[in-house]
Design an enzyme around this catalytic site. Sequence first.
Site, short mmCIF file in Angstrom:
data_model
loop_
_atom_site.label_atom_id
_atom_site.label_comp_id
_atom_site.label_asym_id
_atom_site.label_seq_id
_atom_site.Cartn_x
_atom_site.Cartn_y
_atom_site.Cartn_z
N THR A 124 0.78 -6.46 -0.74
CA THR A 124 1.08 -5.02 -1.20
C THR A 124 1.49 -4.72 -2.57
OG1 THR A 124 2.23 -2.88 -0.76
CG2 THR A 124 3.26 -4.92 0.16
N TYR A 148 10.42 -3.32 3.22
CA TYR A 148 8.94 -3.72 3.68
C TYR A 148 8.40 -4.76 2.04
CZ TYR A 148 4.00 -3.01 3.50
OH TYR A 148 2.42 -3.42 3.56
#
Length: 342
Positions: A124, A148
Amino acid sequence: MDDELTGQKIIVVGGAGYIGAHVCKAVADKGATPITFDNFSSGHKHAVKWGPFETVDLRDKPATLAAFTKHKDAHAIVHLASSIEVGIGEKDPAGFYENNVVGALNLLEAMRSLSLRNLIFSSTCATYGETDQMPILESQVQNPFSVYGKTKLTIEHMIQSYHKAYGLTYITLRYFNASGADVSGEIGEEHDPETHLIPIALAAAAGLRGRMKIFGTDYDTPDGTCIRDYIHVSDIAAAHLCGLKAFANGLTHSKVNIGTGKGVSNLEILQMIEKVTGKAVPYDNAPRRDGDLTRLYADPKRAKEALGFTAQHSSLKNIIQTAWNFHSKRWNLKNVHGPDDK
Ligand code: UDP
């Protein structure tokens, strides 16, 4: 050549999720067989339609090895399964590290013990963290601020170590903002809870929720709202096909951004929703959301050079149109799925 993938078996871990289902469909469209591994913690049984599936929770090491052993003739593994909701990660880092990092370690160990070599890992843009340098290059320092992002960067490091020590071949795809839905309207974004801008704004436009909040209108951008790089989920799926072909052509490792290179503001999203749906999005200005960066958009050059990938479906209009098709269909049919078919 377009038939390079015909007859291949591809394990798609997290194949019942939003991006995973689109990857499975794209793989099947090329004459290959996607084998979905999923624990349905956030994926949907009704999204598994293009090949066999195994119920697998990556935190269970013996069960993970057993599932991989059953499919040890797979040509490649696509790993998309992870906890993704940034706010939950801040409150429950233990759960995030266990699901994402321990799960990835068990997957890597199963691959190592079965001599499975080709891995496409979904990472990501959240691994980059705060940066003023736009567009973002893959070579930029990665300093994620969210749990995350930290779990994803940790997995990137693990994969690199396995490449160096054990010869794992890998492609890490750092997605920017996944959005839109398959043109058929049969699969799309179904998160619970939903935290993403486009599905929330479409629900608000459809009158299915109250007024939405736009988090932060005092950013240093032309209209004061944050800027993101929205990439159509069908383009993300296509990037995986490019990766699978690159393995077949001898690529051993690469880390690439998957974005369009174009930034779009939150208010521009609302304007396009109004244009496409004919409905205004009711919203209120709200304070900034914790952890949001002002602007994030990719430099997409390496994806083109390394994988031959460029976005084809990611005009903002197409993203909103396909998402709207999917959601309006789903909202009308929302009682069709049974209670255990989330
Ligand atoms: N956003 C918003 N209201 C919402 C959800 C999101 O204003 O209800 C904003 C969010 O603050 C960010 C942008 O929309 O500026 C994109 O957020 P999203 O959660 O969709 O993706 P992210 O970039 O955080 O991965």
